[in-house]
Design a protein around this motif. Structure first.
Motif, PDB file in Angstrom:
ATOM      1  N   VAL A  69       0.875  -1.174   0.000  1.00  0.00           N
ATOM      2  CA  VAL A  69       0.000   0.000   0.000  1.00  0.00           C
ATOM      3  C   VAL A  69       0.908   1.219   0.000  1.00  0.00           C
ATOM      4  O   VAL A  69       1.669   1.445   0.943  1.00  0.00           O
ATOM      5  CB  VAL A  69      -0.942   0.014   1.217  1.00  0.00           C
ATOM      6  CG1 VAL A  69      -1.738   1.324   1.251  1.00  0.00           C
ATOM      7  CG2 VAL A  69      -1.888  -1.178   1.170  1.00  0.00           C
ATOM      8  N   ALA A  70       0.837   1.982  -1.101  1.00  0.00           N
ATOM      9  CA  ALA A  70       1.641   3.198  -1.226  1.00  0.00           C
ATOM     10  C   ALA A  70       0.871   4.373  -0.645  1.00  0.00           C
ATOM     11  O   ALA A  70      -0.363   4.335  -0.549  1.00  0.00           O
ATOM     12  CB  ALA A  70       1.975   3.452  -2.692  1.00  0.00           C
ATOM     13  N   SER A  71       1.595   5.423  -0.276  1.00  0.00           N
ATOM     14  CA  SER A  71       0.937   6.586   0.319  1.00  0.00           C
ATOM     15  C   SER A  71       1.585   7.877  -0.147  1.00  0.00           C
ATOM     16  O   SER A  71       2.727   7.899  -0.612  1.00  0.00           O
ATOM     17  CB  SER A  71       0.993   6.519   1.849  1.00  0.00           C
ATOM     18  OG  SER A  71       2.333   6.638   2.306  1.00  0.00           O
ATOM     19  N   TYR A  72       0.825   8.945  -0.004  1.00  0.00           N
ATOM     20  CA  TYR A  72       1.328  10.291  -0.302  1.00  0.00           C
ATOM     21  C   TYR A  72       0.531  11.279   0.531  1.00  0.00           C
ATOM     22  O   TYR A  72      -0.685  11.144   0.675  1.00  0.00           O
ATOM     23  CB  TYR A  72       1.179  10.627  -1.790  1.00  0.00           C
ATOM     24  CG  TYR A  72       1.477  12.073  -2.117  1.00  0.00           C
ATOM     25  CD1 TYR A  72       2.761  12.593  -2.004  1.00  0.00           C
ATOM     26  CD2 TYR A  72       0.457  12.934  -2.513  1.00  0.00           C
ATOM     27  CE1 TYR A  72       3.038  13.918  -2.297  1.00  0.00           C
ATOM     28  CE2 TYR A  72       0.730  14.274  -2.811  1.00  0.00           C
ATOM     29  CZ  TYR A  72       2.017  14.758  -2.692  1.00  0.00           C
ATOM     30  OH  TYR A  72       2.285  16.065  -2.964  1.00  0.00           O
ATOM     31  N   VAL A  73       1.227  12.260   1.089  1.00  0.00           N
ATOM     32  CA  VAL A  73       0.585  13.324   1.855  1.00  0.00           C
ATOM     33  C   VAL A  73       0.930  14.664   1.214  1.00  0.00           C
ATOM     34  O   VAL A  73       2.114  14.979   1.023  1.00  0.00           O
ATOM     35  CB  VAL A  73       1.034  13.320   3.333  1.00  0.00           C
ATOM     36  CG1 VAL A  73       0.455  14.515   4.066  1.00  0.00           C
ATOM     37  CG2 VAL A  73       0.606  12.026   4.011  1.00  0.00           C
ATOM     38  N   HIS A  74      -0.094  15.425   0.855  1.00  0.00           N
ATOM     39  CA  HIS A  74       0.107  16.729   0.218  1.00  0.00           C
ATOM     40  C   HIS A  74       0.014  17.840   1.264  1.00  0.00           C
ATOM     41  O   HIS A  74      -0.701  17.712   2.242  1.00  0.00           O
ATOM     42  CB  HIS A  74      -0.945  16.946  -0.866  1.00  0.00           C
ATOM     43  CG  HIS A  74      -0.712  18.158  -1.705  1.00  0.00           C
ATOM     44  ND1 HIS A  74       0.389  18.290  -2.529  1.00  0.00           N
ATOM     45  CD2 HIS A  74      -1.424  19.309  -1.833  1.00  0.00           C
ATOM     46  CE1 HIS A  74       0.335  19.452  -3.141  1.00  0.00           C
ATOM     47  NE2 HIS A  74      -0.748  20.105  -2.736  1.00  0.00           N
TER      48      HIS A  74
END
Length: 287
Positions: free
Chosen positions: A131-136
């Motif tokens: 599970v990949a993630s990104y926070v903007h």
């Protein structure tokens, strides 16, 4: 300091009783603030190898998002949610150390002086893959204004899959798709779109209307379905499905997107419509 002195005075110097008195006072303060609108705050993300969670914790003002105490609270909630799952009531009842998450929120409300709520949480998991993630608009590791999870099923290189997964999560943050592919869209949404397209072609022969609707739906799917959207990382020059195919060559195995979650801070919350600047000016004029 004054609260501590009052607590000791009210409880004849008994430290344990004074602590209980302070906690009850804090809970009372929290209850008084519970009715105030909390639409700011932070999105928190936590991931393990094949599981990820995203949570939204709201506060009343954006200033609180910069507060170390509040940031620590959101990180703690995300970490706990990784073990409990996404049900909000289960998270609130879970313990972090010696207190429950619900008590931790109440204590933080009492210390900071703003209403706070754990609004929602979501989870994604895969068998093989990650599970990949990104926070903007990140303010700290795993904390920001937009949080994205993307579940990728694959038996290929973990490092390559992780690198591509982050790029795909960044695309989701920017393009805000509604589903992975057309099969994931709500049938009612598709019917509504068909109705709008048919209404635009009103008066034309039935076979022409049908073609217009079919063409319009294809365009609509390119706008809202992840695999059919233009890949934002390359300025939309290719569809996401093609980007995935190209990534498979590096990963060394097929890649399947099994799901994604995108939380935008405060989306869907009715915010007060008052003129804050006007209120401040009015108060200043009244002095």
């Amino acid at each position: 300091m004054m609260d501590c002195k009052a607590a000791l005075s009210e409880n004849d110097g008994n430290l344990e009783a004074a602590v209980d008195w302070l906690r009850k006072k804090g809970l009372s303060k929290a209850a008084k603030k519970a009715g105030r609108v909390a639409a700011e705050g932070l999105i928190g993300v936590a991931v393990s190898a094949n599981k990820g969670v995203v949570v939204e914790v709201n506060s009343e003002t954006d200033f609180v998002a910069r507060n170390d105490l509040f940031q620590g609270l959101v990180k703690m909630i995300a970490s706990v949610a990784l073990g409990t799952g996404p049900d909000v009531n289960t998270i609130l009842a879970a313990k972090a150390g010696s207190i429950t998450i619900a008590d931790a929120i109440a204590d933080t409300i009492a210390k900071i002086g703003e209403n706070m709520t754990l609004r929602r949480a979501a989870e994604l998991a895969v068998g093989k893959g990650l599970v990949a993630s990104y926070v903007h608009s990140s303010v700290a590791d795993g904390l920001g204004k937009i949080g994205v999870l993307v579940a990728l099923e694959s038996t290929g290189s973990t490092d390559e899959l992780k690198a591509f997964g982050k790029l795909l999560a960044m695309h989701v943050a920017a393009a805000n798709p509604q589903a992975v592919d057309p099969s994931g869209l709500d049938p009612a949404t598709i019917e509504r779109e068909k109705g709008v397209l048919a209404a635009k072609a009103e008066g034309k022969p039935a076979n022409v209307v049908e073609k217009i609707v079919e063409s319009g739906l294809r365009t609509y799917y390119k706008e809202v379905c992840l695999l059919e959207q233009g890949y934002a990382i390359e300025e939309g020059k290719k569809p996401v499905s093609q980007a995935i195919k190209e990534a498979e060559a590096k990963v060394g195995a097929p890649i399947k997107v099994t799901g994604f979650v995108r939380f935008g801070l405060g989306e869907g919350i009715d915010r007060p419509s008052g003129d804050f600047g006007g209120e401040v000016a009015a108060l200043a004029g009244a002095r």
